[in-house]
Enzyme design. Structure first.
Site, PDB file in Angstrom:
ATOM      1  N   ASP A  26       0.915  -1.193   0.106  1.00 33.63           N
ATOM      2  CA  ASP A  26       0.121  -0.017  -0.050  1.00 33.63           C
ATOM      3  C   ASP A  26       0.952   1.155  -0.014  1.00 33.63           C
ATOM      4  O   ASP A  26       1.903   1.414   0.808  1.00 33.63           O
ATOM      5  CB  ASP A  26      -1.004   0.005   1.345  1.00 33.63           C
ATOM      6  N   GLU A 117      -6.351   4.296  12.703  1.00 34.47           N
ATOM      7  CA  GLU A 117      -5.147   4.157  13.480  1.00 34.47           C
ATOM      8  C   GLU A 117      -4.924   5.269  14.363  1.00 34.47           C
ATOM      9  O   GLU A 117      -5.569   6.217  14.400  1.00 34.47           O
ATOM     10  CB  GLU A 117      -3.866   3.937  12.602  1.00 34.47           C
TER      11      GLU A 117
END
Length: 228
Positions: A26, A117
């Site tokens: 990613d 996150e």
């Protein structure tokens, strides 16, 4: 007889083929130049590309990365970096959908990924209580599903999920899990998931960005991209 939902069927299939994996990675604009042809030649088959953040930011490299990944033959998708303190989950899902996070049943487009996150500001949970965070995630997930018929992937770490959602167990039957853990094994999963779909096991992919491992074979990855 217990009838499995389509996602449950996918997850059961993944569990049965734990020895089969597919490499991927990613990226975002921090990886300005990516040699997608080399990555594909090396065996990578999927890439997840940052598209948006909050309701005001679009990644400047998204379109270029997405086009080049497509041309190189990758299964690809976009991801949204959540900013739960700034606007509703629905508002951010709609912004994501309008700026690269959409899905189509073409076999090469992954459902969008919701990146959850620790807040860059240092406030781990963006000032939200666990119940408020769960409501925010539900708002995003359900808005995305209503627009695409697919639930988004959820990216998180077990520690963040425990801290910021109270280890809520209600999402495992909807969203495939992308688990972040930089170690030799995936470790304990967040509550609600008995199996992960993708493991981000390093922040140093050989092709740039973070290193990802799909927990299944290529045919199963293609099924997720088709929505079946």
């Amino acid at each position: 007889m217990k009838f499995l939902t389509p996602l449950a069927v996918q997850l059961a299939a993944l569990a049965s083929m734990a020895s089969a994996t597919v490499p991927g990675f990613d990226i975002s604009h921090y990886q300005a130049t990516v040699d997608f042809a080399k990555a594909y030649a090396d065996g990578a088959r999927f890439v997840i590309i940052k598209a948006t953040e909050g309701t005001t930011y679009t990644d400047p490299s998204f379109s270029d990365h997405y086009t080049k990944a497509t041309n190189a033959g990758f299964i690809r998708g976009g991801y949204h970096f959540a900013q739960p303190a700034s606007s509703s989950g629905a508002a951010q899902a709609n912004y994501f959908l309008k700026h690269g996070g959409g899905w189509s049943a073409d076999g090469i487009t992954l459902p969008g990924m919701l990146d959850l996150e620790y807040a860059p500001s240092g406030d781990s949970c963006y000032g939200l209580s666990a119940s408020a965070m769960v409501s925010w995630i539900n708002d995003f997930v359900n808005t995305y599903h209503a627009a695409t018929t697919q639930y988004p992937l959820i990216y998180t770490s077990t520690s963040w999920w425990q801290l910021c959602t109270g280890n809520n167990g209600s999402f495992g039957s909807k969203s495939p899990l992308v688990i972040a853990r930089y170690a030799s094994s995936v470790g304990a999963l967040p509550n609600g998931w008995s199996v992960y779909t993708i493991w981000q096991n390093s922040d140093a992919s050989p092709w740039g960005g973070d290193n990802d491992i799909f927990n299944g074979n290529l045919a199963q990855l293609q099924k997720i991209a088709r929505g079946s």
